[in-house]
Design a protein around this motif. Structure first.
Motif, PDB file in Angstrom:
ATOM      1  N   LYS A 173     -31.118  57.156  -9.018  1.00 24.30           N
ATOM      2  CA  LYS A 173     -30.132  57.885  -9.816  1.00 24.30           C
ATOM      3  C   LYS A 173     -28.805  57.978  -9.074  1.00 24.30           C
ATOM      4  O   LYS A 173     -27.736  57.945  -9.686  1.00 24.30           O
ATOM      5  N   GLU A 174     -28.875  58.087  -7.761  1.00 25.55           N
ATOM      6  CA  GLU A 174     -27.652  58.142  -6.952  1.00 25.55           C
ATOM      7  C   GLU A 174     -26.833  56.865  -7.110  1.00 25.55           C
ATOM      8  O   GLU A 174     -25.620  56.904  -7.320  1.00 25.55           O
ATOM      9  N   ASP A 175     -27.508  55.706  -7.016  1.00 24.58           N
ATOM     10  CA  ASP A 175     -26.807  54.428  -7.133  1.00 24.58           C
ATOM     11  C   ASP A 175     -26.152  54.274  -8.506  1.00 24.58           C
ATOM     12  O   ASP A 175     -25.008  53.834  -8.617  1.00 24.58           O
ATOM     13  N   ILE A 176     -26.903  54.622  -9.546  1.00 24.31           N
ATOM     14  CA  ILE A 176     -26.378  54.470 -10.906  1.00 24.31           C
ATOM     15  C   ILE A 176     -25.195  55.400 -11.131  1.00 24.31           C
ATOM     16  O   ILE A 176     -24.166  55.004 -11.686  1.00 24.31           O
ATOM     17  N   PHE A 177     -25.332  56.649 -10.691  1.00 24.92           N
ATOM     18  CA  PHE A 177     -24.253  57.622 -10.888  1.00 24.92           C
ATOM     19  C   PHE A 177     -22.973  57.164 -10.185  1.00 24.92           C
ATOM     20  O   PHE A 177     -21.883  57.182 -10.771  1.00 24.92           O
ATOM     21  N   GLU A 178     -23.086  56.763  -8.914  1.00 24.93           N
ATOM     22  CA  GLU A 178     -21.894  56.383  -8.155  1.00 24.93           C
ATOM     23  C   GLU A 178     -21.249  55.118  -8.718  1.00 24.93           C
ATOM     24  O   GLU A 178     -20.030  54.954  -8.645  1.00 24.93           O
ATOM     25  N   TYR A 179     -22.052  54.227  -9.299  1.00 24.89           N
ATOM     26  CA  TYR A 179     -21.496  53.020  -9.919  1.00 24.89           C
ATOM     27  C   TYR A 179     -20.770  53.362 -11.221  1.00 24.89           C
ATOM     28  O   TYR A 179     -19.651  52.898 -11.463  1.00 24.89           O
ATOM     29  N   ALA A 180     -21.401  54.176 -12.050  1.00 25.99           N
ATOM     30  CA  ALA A 180     -20.857  54.443 -13.383  1.00 25.99           C
ATOM     31  C   ALA A 180     -19.707  55.451 -13.372  1.00 25.99           C
ATOM     32  O   ALA A 180     -18.764  55.332 -14.153  1.00 25.99           O
ATOM     33  N   GLU A 182     -18.029  56.354 -10.411  1.00 27.47           N
ATOM     34  CA  GLU A 182     -17.120  56.018  -9.310  1.00 27.47           C
ATOM     35  C   GLU A 182     -16.722  57.253  -8.512  1.00 27.47           C
ATOM     36  O   GLU A 182     -15.561  57.456  -8.157  1.00 27.47           O
ATOM     37  N   GLU A 183     -17.716  58.094  -8.239  1.00 23.54           N
ATOM     38  CA  GLU A 183     -17.502  59.281  -7.413  1.00 23.54           C
ATOM     39  C   GLU A 183     -18.810  59.628  -6.718  1.00 23.54           C
ATOM     40  O   GLU A 183     -19.881  59.179  -7.151  1.00 23.54           O
ATOM     41  N   PRO A 184     -18.757  60.407  -5.625  1.00 26.84           N
ATOM     42  CA  PRO A 184     -19.978  60.712  -4.876  1.00 26.84           C
ATOM     43  C   PRO A 184     -21.005  61.470  -5.713  1.00 26.84           C
ATOM     44  O   PRO A 184     -20.658  62.317  -6.535  1.00 26.84           O
ATOM     45  N   TYR A 185     -22.262  61.133  -5.492  1.00 32.40           N
ATOM     46  CA  TYR A 185     -23.378  61.797  -6.163  1.00 32.40           C
ATOM     47  C   TYR A 185     -23.702  63.086  -5.425  1.00 32.40           C
ATOM     48  O   TYR A 185     -23.906  63.087  -4.213  1.00 32.40           O
ATOM     49  N   MET A 186     -23.755  64.202  -6.147  1.00 32.89           N
ATOM     50  CA  MET A 186     -23.957  65.507  -5.522  1.00 32.89           C
ATOM     51  C   MET A 186     -25.356  66.069  -5.770  1.00 32.89           C
ATOM     52  O   MET A 186     -25.616  67.235  -5.499  1.00 32.89           O
ATOM     53  N   GLY A 187     -26.255  65.255  -6.297  1.00 29.23           N
ATOM     54  CA  GLY A 187     -27.634  65.689  -6.465  1.00 29.23           C
ATOM     55  C   GLY A 187     -27.991  66.185  -7.852  1.00 29.23           C
ATOM     56  O   GLY A 187     -29.157  66.428  -8.151  1.00 29.23           O
ATOM     57  N   GLU A 188     -27.012  66.326  -8.739  1.00 25.32           N
ATOM     58  CA  GLU A 188     -27.262  66.807 -10.096  1.00 25.32           C
ATOM     59  C   GLU A 188     -27.585  65.609 -10.987  1.00 25.32           C
ATOM     60  O   GLU A 188     -26.822  64.659 -11.069  1.00 25.32           O
ATOM     61  N   THR A 189     -28.753  65.652 -11.658  1.00 29.42           N
ATOM     62  CA  THR A 189     -29.213  64.483 -12.410  1.00 29.42           C
ATOM     63  C   THR A 189     -29.080  64.629 -13.921  1.00 29.42           C
ATOM     64  O   THR A 189     -29.250  63.654 -14.643  1.00 29.42           O
ATOM     65  N   LYS A 190     -28.776  65.829 -14.416  1.00 30.04           N
ATOM     66  CA  LYS A 190     -28.779  66.054 -15.860  1.00 30.04           C
ATOM     67  C   LYS A 190     -27.768  65.165 -16.576  1.00 30.04           C
ATOM     68  O   LYS A 190     -28.058  64.602 -17.638  1.00 30.04           O
ATOM     69  N   THR A 191     -26.573  65.021 -15.997  1.00 25.41           N
ATOM     70  CA  THR A 191     -25.536  64.209 -16.634  1.00 25.41           C
ATOM     71  C   THR A 191     -26.006  62.773 -16.823  1.00 25.41           C
ATOM     72  O   THR A 191     -25.870  62.194 -17.905  1.00 25.41           O
ATOM     73  N   LEU A 192     -26.571  62.192 -15.767  1.00 22.13           N
ATOM     74  CA  LEU A 192     -27.059  60.820 -15.861  1.00 22.13           C
ATOM     75  C   LEU A 192     -28.208  60.714 -16.853  1.00 22.13           C
ATOM     76  O   LEU A 192     -28.254  59.786 -17.675  1.00 22.13           O
ATOM     77  N   VAL A 194     -28.848  62.471 -19.441  1.00 19.91           N
ATOM     78  CA  VAL A 194     -28.336  62.571 -20.811  1.00 19.91           C
ATOM     79  C   VAL A 194     -27.740  61.237 -21.255  1.00 19.91           C
ATOM     80  O   VAL A 194     -27.958  60.783 -22.388  1.00 19.91           O
ATOM     81  N   HIS A 195     -26.991  60.590 -20.367  1.00 24.28           N
ATOM     82  CA  HIS A 195     -26.391  59.298 -20.716  1.00 24.28           C
ATOM     83  C   HIS A 195     -27.464  58.228 -20.931  1.00 24.28           C
ATOM     84  O   HIS A 195     -27.345  57.403 -21.850  1.00 24.28           O
ATOM     85  N   ILE A 196     -28.503  58.228 -20.101  1.00 26.35           N
ATOM     86  CA  ILE A 196     -29.602  57.282 -20.296  1.00 26.35           C
ATOM     87  C   ILE A 196     -30.268  57.530 -21.646  1.00 26.35           C
ATOM     88  O   ILE A 196     -30.569  56.591 -22.403  1.00 26.35           O
ATOM     89  N   SER A 197     -30.488  58.803 -21.965  1.00 33.10           N
ATOM     90  CA  SER A 197     -31.095  59.159 -23.253  1.00 33.10           C
ATOM     91  C   SER A 197     -30.222  58.694 -24.415  1.00 33.10           C
ATOM     92  O   SER A 197     -30.731  58.156 -25.417  1.00 33.10           O
ATOM     93  N   ASN A 198     -28.911  58.863 -24.283  1.00 32.05           N
ATOM     94  CA  ASN A 198     -27.996  58.438 -25.350  1.00 32.05           C
ATOM     95  C   ASN A 198     -28.023  56.920 -25.539  1.00 32.05           C
ATOM     96  O   ASN A 198     -27.975  56.422 -26.669  1.00 32.05           O
ATOM     97  N   ILE A 199     -28.082  56.188 -24.425  1.00 30.98           N
ATOM     98  CA  ILE A 199     -28.157  54.723 -24.521  1.00 30.98           C
ATOM     99  C   ILE A 199     -29.422  54.313 -25.269  1.00 30.98           C
ATOM    100  O   ILE A 199     -29.396  53.456 -26.158  1.00 30.98           O
ATOM    101  N   ARG A 200     -30.537  54.936 -24.909  1.00 30.51           N
ATOM    102  CA  ARG A 200     -31.805  54.610 -25.568  1.00 30.51           C
ATOM    103  C   ARG A 200     -31.740  54.892 -27.065  1.00 30.51           C
ATOM    104  O   ARG A 200     -32.230  54.105 -27.884  1.00 30.51           O
ATOM    105  N   LYS A 201     -31.138  56.022 -27.430  1.00 24.80           N
ATOM    106  CA  LYS A 201     -31.031  56.375 -28.851  1.00 24.80           C
ATOM    107  C   LYS A 201     -30.174  55.362 -29.604  1.00 24.80           C
ATOM    108  O   LYS A 201     -30.500  54.972 -30.738  1.00 24.80           O
TER     109      LYS A 201
END
Length: 224
Positions: A173-180, A182-192, A194-201
């Motif tokens: 999740k850290e790698d995906i967050f920092e790529y998408a 373009e900022e440091p990953y701070m350990g919070e996964t909910k945002t990512l 949600v975006h994965i869920s939206n892509i799937r939908k």
């Protein structure tokens, strides 16, 4: 910040390499066995790997084979083996460069810079695809069998882009967050998440096939 994996069972050499690379502005992960390297390679993506061959656990040659099966990450082999045929075998086996121990740290840094410079010059594909999913990086369009995905966001496109660029790799999740983002990953996964869920939908509006697979305890990958 480019991330480098150092695979070296000699603790002093491993720490020496990390210290020198960190001073040059690289982020570094350390592995002290082939088994540990294999686990890190499954969980993270790297700009380059420094790889010793004589490792406890999984041999360095098998680690190199694992890297080559999952992508084109540059690999510089560090080893005490100095015979010509062994060098040839390593290079033909998939290594991008070869440094014999003992080495000067300046040489390692120079060779790392060369490999990363080659990587930055490599032309990127304008269109990425997997099964019926296609991403056009010039037009910023994602489609399934030619039908555009509805209202895809910048981050959603970047997530799909990363997964399609490395279809066999598991990303944390850290790698995906920092790529998408373009900022440091701070350990919070909910945002990512949600975006994965939206892509799937959005994909589900066009097909019943799943394209993103959750790898529990690690992250996500493109579903084979």
């Amino acid at each position: 910040m480019k991330k480098i994996l150092i695979v070296e069972d000699d603790t002093s050499i491993n720490h020496l390499l990390k210290e020198a690379l960190t001073k040059e502005g690289y982020a570094c992960d350390q592995a002290f066995s082939g088994t540990e390297a294999g686990m890190l390679l499954q969980m993270n993506s790297y700009a380059l790997v420094l790889l010793d061959l004589m490792l406890p656990g999984i041999p360095g040659e098998e680690v190199l084979e694992q890297i080559r099966k999952s992508g084109t990450t540059p690999v510089i082999v560090l080893t005490a083996k100095n015979e010509l045929q062994e060098k040839v075998d390593v290079l033909t086996g998939g290594a991008d460069d070869y440094i014999t121990k003992p080495f000067e740290i300046k040489e390692v840094l120079a060779r790392v810079q060369v490999q990363l410079r080659h990587l930055s010059r490599a032309p990127e594909q304008a269109v990425l695809s997997h099964k019926a999913l296609t991403l056009d990086r010039n037009t910023f369009l994602a489609s399934i069998s030619g039908t555009e995905l509805p209202r895809i966001t910048k981050q959603e496109f970047a997530i799909l882009e990363l997964l399609l660029k490395h279809p066999k790799q598991v990303f944390s999740k850290e790698d995906i967050f920092e790529y998408a983002w373009e900022e440091p990953y701070m350990g919070e996964t909910k945002t990512l998440d949600v975006h994965i869920s939206n892509i799937r939908k959005k994909i589900k509006t066009l097909t019943d096939e799943d394209y993103i697979e959750t790898v529990w305890g690690i992250g996500y990958r493109l579903k084979p």
